[in-house]
Design an enzyme around this catalytic site. Structure first.
Site, short mmCIF file in Angstrom:
data_model
loop_
_atom_site.label_atom_id
_atom_site.label_comp_id
_atom_site.label_asym_id
_atom_site.label_seq_id
_atom_site.Cartn_x
_atom_site.Cartn_y
_atom_site.Cartn_z
NE ARG A 45 -2.51 -2.11 3.17
CZ ARG A 45 -2.85 -2.41 4.45
NH1 ARG A 45 -3.66 -1.80 4.97
NH2 ARG A 45 -2.52 -3.73 4.92
CG ASP A 102 6.95 2.20 -0.30
OD1 ASP A 102 7.75 1.11 -0.46
OD2 ASP A 102 6.31 1.81 1.01
CG ASP A 105 14.79 -1.81 4.10
OD1 ASP A 105 15.55 -0.97 4.33
OD2 ASP A 105 14.18 -2.64 5.04
CE LYS A 133 14.50 2.29 4.93
NZ LYS A 133 14.18 1.77 6.46
CG PHE A 154 11.02 2.00 10.28
CD1 PHE A 154 10.94 0.86 9.67
CD2 PHE A 154 9.57 2.63 10.51
CE1 PHE A 154 10.01 0.22 9.33
CE2 PHE A 154 8.46 1.90 10.11
CZ PHE A 154 8.56 0.48 9.35
CB VAL A 155 11.25 6.99 6.61
CG1 VAL A 155 12.44 7.56 6.94
CG2 VAL A 155 11.04 6.11 5.53
CG ASP A 161 2.68 1.05 7.20
OD1 ASP A 161 3.29 0.84 6.32
OD2 ASP A 161 2.45 -0.03 7.97
P1 IMP Z 1 12.51 -4.68 1.23
O1 IMP Z 1 11.92 -5.93 0.42
O2 IMP Z 1 13.30 -4.93 2.29
O3 IMP Z 1 13.25 -3.77 0.19
O4 IMP Z 1 11.43 -3.86 1.77
C1 IMP Z 1 10.62 -2.87 1.01
C2 IMP Z 1 9.35 -2.81 1.51
O5 IMP Z 1 9.30 -2.52 2.95
C3 IMP Z 1 8.80 -1.34 1.15
O6 IMP Z 1 8.06 -1.35 0.07
C4 IMP Z 1 8.30 -0.72 2.43
O7 IMP Z 1 6.75 -1.14 2.30
C5 IMP Z 1 8.78 -1.64 3.50
N1 IMP Z 1 9.72 -0.67 4.25
C6 IMP Z 1 10.97 -0.73 4.06
N2 IMP Z 1 11.46 0.40 5.03
C7 IMP Z 1 10.49 0.94 5.52
C8 IMP Z 1 10.62 1.87 6.57
O8 IMP Z 1 11.64 2.74 6.92
N3 IMP Z 1 9.25 2.42 6.66
C9 IMP Z 1 8.04 1.78 6.47
N4 IMP Z 1 8.14 0.78 5.55
C10 IMP Z 1 9.31 0.20 5.14
MG MG Z 2 5.83 -1.35 0.27
#
Ligand code: IMP
Ligand code: MG
Length: 180
Positions: A45, A102, A105, A133, A154-155, A161
């Site tokens: 979302r 969004d 990470d 990040k 963490f944002v 959210d």
């Molecule tokens: P990844 O698979 O670890 O790259 O995570 C990606 C997803 O984790 C993003 O699409 C976000 O929904 C969530 N996410 C990663 N970092 C944050 C954060 O700092 N705040 C909130 N959601 C996050």
């Molecule tokens: Mg996401």
């Protein structure tokens, strides 16, 4: 830890976001100029505010579709295992695709989504992520275009959210827990 005991420090103002979205949209419009088969795919979302602002700045004919992957739940850690909770409504074979995310990470989500969508043989596939990040990356993946690189914080806000809250903030802020 008490998960309700936190404050939000502004990291990126609404004004800076708007300026960056405008610049990203100009770059993307140039990249896909003359397309008549663009589908903008928002990852639910967290990207819902970003995609709404971005598509209104795009000077291109486009459709909008959504994909939802499993999220962190109420945790701040990536589960690493990515599942599709809601698939696209439309076919994308032969179409130009812009994935809108969004945050990148660890990179697991984006890598999985790119693999899935590429297996459906789109004509072109590019990714626009609002935030990146890089210091958190666990797999080798990069968005074509990124709004802002941020440190390992963490944002929340602008669609993003923490435990489903704070998506409605107009700016992006980092969550800071208060010890007592
Ligand atoms: P990844 O698979 O670890 O790259 O995570 C990606 C997803 O984790 C993003 O699409 C976000 O929904 C969530 N996410 C990663 N970092 C944050 C954060 O700092 N705040 C909130 N959601 C996050
Ligand atoms: Mg996401």
């Amino acid at each position: 830890m008490d998960h309700n005991n936190y404050v939000i420090d502004q990291l990126i103002s609404a004004k800076s976001i708007a300026a960056r979205v405008e610049a990203l949209a100009a770059t993307i419009s140039e990249h896909f100029k003359d397309t008549d088969k663009l589908v903008v795919v928002g990852l639910l979302r967290g990207s819902f505010v970003f995609i709404a602002d971005l598509v209104r700045e795009l000077d291109l004919p486009c459709e909008v579709d959504f994909l939802e992957t499993s999220s962190y739940g109420n945790e701040m850690q990536s589960s690493r295992e990515v599942r599709i909770l809601k698939d696209l409504r439309g076919e994308i074979e032969g179409r130009d695709i812009l994935v809108v995310e969004d945050i990148v990470d660890t990179g697991h989500t984006l890598k999985h989504v790119i693999g899935l969508l590429k297996s459906r043989n789109p004509a072109r596939l590019e990714v626009c992520a609002l935030l990146d990040k890089p210091s958190r990356r666990e797999v080798d993946v990069k968005a074509t275009w990124t709004g802002f690189e941020i440190p390992d914080e963490f944002v929340v806000g602008y669609g993003i959210d923490y435990a489903q809250r704070n998506r409605n903030l107009g700016y992006i802020g980092s969550v800071r827990f208060i010890q007592d």
